[in-house]
Scaffold this motif. Structure first.
Motif, mmCIF file in Angstrom:
data_model
loop_
_atom_site.group_PDB
_atom_site.id
_atom_site.type_symbol
_atom_site.label_atom_id
_atom_site.label_comp_id
_atom_site.label_asym_id
_atom_site.label_seq_id
_atom_site.Cartn_x
_atom_site.Cartn_y
_atom_site.Cartn_z
ATOM 1 N N ARG A 179 12.242 16.084 -10.857
ATOM 2 C CA ARG A 179 12.780 17.344 -10.288
ATOM 3 C C ARG A 179 14.287 17.252 -10.103
ATOM 4 N N CYS A 180 14.813 16.048 -9.837
ATOM 5 C CA CYS A 180 16.243 15.862 -9.564
ATOM 6 C C CYS A 180 17.036 15.509 -10.821
ATOM 7 N N GLY A 181 16.376 15.421 -11.963
ATOM 8 C CA GLY A 181 17.095 15.125 -13.210
ATOM 9 C C GLY A 181 17.545 13.676 -13.336
ATOM 10 N N ILE A 182 16.864 12.779 -12.641
ATOM 11 C CA ILE A 182 17.170 11.335 -12.753
ATOM 12 C C ILE A 182 16.859 10.864 -14.177
ATOM 13 N N ASN A 230 0.840 -1.214 0.000
ATOM 14 C CA ASN A 230 0.000 0.000 0.000
ATOM 15 C C ASN A 230 0.865 1.250 0.000
ATOM 16 N N ASP A 231 1.948 1.211 0.777
ATOM 17 C CA ASP A 231 2.874 2.340 0.824
ATOM 18 C C ASP A 231 3.542 2.532 -0.555
ATOM 19 N N TYR A 232 3.870 1.426 -1.223
ATOM 20 C CA TYR A 232 4.487 1.457 -2.565
ATOM 21 C C TYR A 232 3.505 2.154 -3.536
ATOM 22 N N ALA A 233 2.246 1.722 -3.507
ATOM 23 C CA ALA A 233 1.234 2.317 -4.406
ATOM 24 C C ALA A 233 1.051 3.806 -4.104
ATOM 25 N N ALA A 234 0.987 4.150 -2.821
ATOM 26 C CA ALA A 234 0.747 5.551 -2.435
ATOM 27 C C ALA A 234 1.935 6.443 -2.779
ATOM 28 N N SER A 235 3.141 5.857 -2.865
ATOM 29 C CA SER A 235 4.365 6.648 -3.067
ATOM 30 C C SER A 235 4.785 6.780 -4.523
ATOM 31 N N LEU A 236 4.285 5.883 -5.410
ATOM 32 C CA LEU A 236 4.850 5.753 -6.760
ATOM 33 C C LEU A 236 4.848 7.060 -7.555
ATOM 34 N N PHE A 237 3.684 7.705 -7.697
ATOM 35 C CA PHE A 237 3.598 8.864 -8.596
ATOM 36 C C PHE A 237 4.412 10.040 -8.073
ATOM 37 N N GLU A 238 4.410 10.247 -6.742
ATOM 38 C CA GLU A 238 5.190 11.359 -6.185
ATOM 39 C C GLU A 238 6.684 11.065 -6.356
ATOM 40 N N PHE A 239 7.066 9.792 -6.234
ATOM 41 C CA PHE A 239 8.471 9.425 -6.446
ATOM 42 C C PHE A 239 8.880 9.722 -7.892
#
Ligand code: TXA
Ligand code: MG
Length: 329
Positions: free
Chosen positions: A299-302, A284-293
């Motif tokens: 933003r960091c140029g990855i 659930n944490d993975y799903a909630a975090s994916l788009f913001e990650f």
């Protein structure tokens, strides 16, 4: 001030507007009543709302997002009686799903009432309906007093926003107001089920999983490749969920060694790492975090993002669907 925007059809002019930030559902709803467009939180992702009966406001939603006109919008209702304003017929399969999953992260596709402008549903004779469970969304919808059509509040082609700051990043100067809520708890868009026919069809995976749906409607089937881009599932053909970085699926995450321009998100810990690593505590944490990650990496140029593969059950199926689409993008 004017900006030129490239839309699918032609060059269109967008007058830059002042985007008001507020935590007040009443202030946000006042913009809707004046014909404006407002971003608001739900439990899935932030939406960009307009009055379902206001054609000119709906047109502004398509322009602000640079959204193709052939991709229909979901109508959000604040109370069950509002569903009668947008559909003349609730098929029995829809009734069962409403009973089990409203309010929540499920959208049902039902016949569209003729009073709903065609622009809202991209000319289709059906309409997607959802009742969000998020408290601030409910307050906002109640204040609006009408169903609100809302796509995700991102520029077309970018990951859906799970924070108000990400809405601001994409849409500042293009929309009237952002209703500032908490980061969304689910983080992936709603499950979409076509309820027009005798048997419901799953069009988009989400937090209401296929297993959850089968428990209520055992006859449900999944949309096949033949449905992509058809009237049944117009949204599936559009590019979606993509960061600028290349997304790759990692099968053996624990043996990954990452360069400084690479990033990783998943449940396991990679062997050696760059600074851009997100180890999630649960699926659930993975799903909630994916788009913001994804957005953070941009933003960091990855330049490359490795996403750990997970088992495709429960919300894992929706998560892998979004990761695959991002990898194709
Ligand atoms: O969680 C969500 O669903 C979020 C929040 C804001 O509610 N909304 C969202 O909207 O993700 P959007 O526009 O980004 O995605 C809507 C999806 C698209 O794939 C679209 O094609 C499909 O739902 N859809 C909407 N109306 C439809 C209809 N009448 N028939 C078939 N598919 C429909
Ligand atoms: Mg979207």
């Amino acid at each position: 001030m004017c900006r030129l925007l490239r839309s699918d059809a032609s060059w269109v002019t967008l007058i830059s507007v002042k985007t008001v930030l507020t935590q007040s559902a009443i202030e946000a709803a006042a913009f809707i009543k004046r014909g404006g467009i407002v971003a608001f939180p739900t439990e899935t992702v932030y939406g960009l709302g307009a009055d379902v009966f206001d054609e000119s406001a709906i047109r502004k939603v398509f322009t602000a997002k640079n959204r193709p006109a052939d991709n229909p919008l979901i109508a959000h209702i604040g109370s069950m009686d509002q569903i009668r304003l947008i559909t003349d017929r609730i098929p029995s399969s829809a009734e069962k799903l409403i009973e089990a999953f409203f309010p929540g992260p499920l959208t049902i596709v039902v016949p569209r009432a003729s009073t709903v402008p065609m622009i809202a549903t991209a000319g289709l004779d059906t309409i997607g309906v959802r009742m969000p469970a998020n408290k601030l969304a409910q307050d906002f919808l109640r204040e609006c007093g009408v169903p609100i059509v809302a796509p995700s509040a991102n520029l077309s082609g970018r990951p859906s926003p799970t924070t108000w700051q990400s809405v601001y990043e994409d849409l500042d100067g293009r929309i009237d107001c952002i209703l500032q809520g908490e980061p969304t708890t689910i983080g992936l868009e709603s499950t979409v089920v076509d309820c027009r026919g005798a048997h419901p069809v799953l069009l988009r995976k989400g937090a209401v999983s296929l297993e959850n749906l089968r428990a209520v409607a055992p006859e449900i089937s999944e949309a096949g490749a033949e449905d992509v881009g058809t009237a049944r599932s117009p949204g599936l053909k559009h590019r979606h969920y993509s960061p600028r970085a290349q997304v790759m699926i990692a099968d053996d995450a624990s043996s990954l060694t990452l360069a400084s321009t690479e990033a990783y998100i998943g449940l396991s810990t990679p062997e050696a790492g760059s600074a851009h690593i997100k180890i999630c505590s649960s699926i659930n944490d993975y799903a909630a975090s994916l788009f913001e990650f994804f957005r953070e990496c941009d933003r960091c140029g990855i330049i490359a993002i490795f996403c750990e593969r997970v088992e495709e059950t429960g919300i894992g199926a929706a998560l892998m669907d979004r990761i695959r689409r991002a990898a194709e993008g």
